[in-house]
Design an enzyme around this catalytic site. Structure first.
Site, PDB file in Angstrom:
ATOM      1  N   GLU A 187      -8.491 -12.909   5.715  1.00 45.85           N
ATOM      2  CA  GLU A 187      -7.290 -13.739   5.763  1.00 45.85           C
ATOM      3  C   GLU A 187      -7.319 -14.686   6.964  1.00 45.85           C
ATOM      4  O   GLU A 187      -6.895 -14.329   8.057  1.00 45.85           O
ATOM      5  CB  GLU A 187      -6.067 -12.814   5.856  1.00 45.85           C
ATOM      6  CG  GLU A 187      -6.083 -11.680   4.842  1.00 45.85           C
ATOM      7  CD  GLU A 187      -5.066 -10.579   5.165  1.00 45.85           C
ATOM      8  OE1 GLU A 187      -4.088 -10.824   5.891  1.00 45.85           O
ATOM      9  OE2 GLU A 187      -5.257  -9.441   4.694  1.00 45.85           O
ATOM     10  N   HIS A 210      -3.578 -15.155   2.778  1.00 39.43           N
ATOM     11  CA  HIS A 210      -3.790 -13.707   2.604  1.00 39.43           C
ATOM     12  C   HIS A 210      -4.728 -13.461   1.420  1.00 39.43           C
ATOM     13  O   HIS A 210      -4.338 -12.899   0.386  1.00 39.43           O
ATOM     14  CB  HIS A 210      -2.434 -13.046   2.366  1.00 39.43           C
ATOM     15  CG  HIS A 210      -2.406 -11.572   2.590  1.00 39.43           C
ATOM     16  ND1 HIS A 210      -3.268 -10.702   1.962  1.00 39.43           N
ATOM     17  CD2 HIS A 210      -1.619 -10.814   3.380  1.00 39.43           C
ATOM     18  CE1 HIS A 210      -2.993  -9.475   2.357  1.00 39.43           C
ATOM     19  NE2 HIS A 210      -2.001  -9.512   3.227  1.00 39.43           N
TER      20      HIS A 210
END
Ligand SMILES: O=P(O)(O)OC[C@H]1O[C@H](O)[C@H](O)[C@@H](O)[C@@H]1O
Length: 314
Positions: free
Chosen positions: A288, A183
């Protein structure tokens, strides 16, 4: 979990500059002789800083990020495992928190290794290994997801690149399904000047538009409002971030077919207590890489590996 403490300088003359690696206050800091550095918190094995030799911070970290281990760190590279987003109701992960448990448990530092290029006068990369296994989780979490697993997360800092790699091992006797994702919060100077290339022609689920599916039409996608999309790109094209038309980042991937592009924009960020400064939405973009559009099944004894490399253009 097996420890992999490897010596860093076998067979090398002692006078060559070496990377330094320091573990203090549960934070591992690695610095290359050429000035690049990275920091990894053992909590979540979250990379919170990546600086290139020009001194520029390439990752965005909220100034209100909770670094005490009470909640996931807002910024850097939180690891998503074994489920992305809110867990589905009818799934084995349904009792877990959003994005799973890897980002909110403490990992162990397993050691470092470094490598030298043939024409280099110094070690020009350093790899840091971190581990998390079922035995390290609180009972409560183990009960919510009762599988025996081992994760080995490797962070490699080199000249102008940061590589992150996750190995997932099934150490139990029954198969399990998982999703995973890095992330990554990248810094940008000005989101209004930022575009993302490499996604043209690929399908995405737009979470801002009721999870409908679209095909990306932009060669260079501008970020002009709240953006929360999961692209599926089986051909693994490089993702190129440009600012003012100039390449600033190139992101390549191995075994990670999906890419989430997220910027919360004004309102979403205003509602996030641990996101500061409030105008920080102008200066970050999450790209991500992951495997989240379907589930990966790991049979007993099997292992899976995925990685991504971010290259900063200096
Ligand atoms: O607030 P968090 O749980 O860290 O999630 C932050 C964001 O993560 C991903 O990018 C999701 O696609 C977003 O929908 C979510 O808002």
């Amino acid at each position: 979990m097996e420890r992999k403490n490897r010596p860093t300088s076998i067979g090398k003359p002692p006078h060559l500059p070496q990377p330094t690696v320091d573990l203090s206050n549960n934070v591992v800091t690695a610095t290359l002789p050429t000035g690049e550095s990275a920091q990894v918190h053992l909590f979540g094995a979250t990379v919170t800083s990546w600086k290139t030799s020009d001194g520029k911070e390439r990752l965005f970290l909220s100034t209100a990020a909770d670094l005490t281990g009470k909640k996931p760190i807002r910024g850097g590279v939180p690891i998503v495992f074994p489920v992305f987003g809110p867990p589905p109701k009818d799934h084995e992960t349904s009792q877990l928190p959003q994005h799973g448990f890897a980002r909110n448990n403490t990992w162990e530092f397993m050691g470092k290794s470094s490598s030298e290029s043939t024409d280099s006068k110094s070690d020009d990369s350093v790899k840091l290994d971190f581990g998390l296994s079922s035995s390290m989780l609180p009972e409560d979490t183990k009960n919510k997801w009762p599988y025996e697993f081992g994760l080995v997360y490797s962070v490699t800092l080199s000249k102008s690149t940061l590589k992150v790699q996750l190995q997932v091992q099934n150490k139990g006797e029954k198969p399990f399904d998982f999703q995973c994702l890095f992330h990554t919060y990248f810094t940008v100077n000005d989101i209004s000047q930022t575009t993302v290339s490499g996604l043209e022609g690929t399908q995405y689920i737009d979470k801002v538009q009721k999870a409908q599916t679209f095909t990306e039409k932009h060669d260079a996608l501008p970020i002009e409002g709240e953006t929360d999309r999961v692209y599926t790109t089986p051909a693994l094209p490089p993702i190129v971030v440009k600012e003012g038309g100039k390449e600033t980042l190139v992101i390549t991937r191995d075994s990670l077919p999906d890419v989430t592009v997220w910027n919360g924009w004004v309102d979403k960020i205003a509602g996030m207590g641990d996101f500061e400064p409030k105008d920080g939405w102008k200066r970050y973009l999450c790209i991500e890489p992951g495997f989240v559009s379907s589930w990966t099944k790991l049979e007993a004894g099997e292992a899976w590996e995925g990685s991504t490399v971010a290259e900063a253009k200096l």
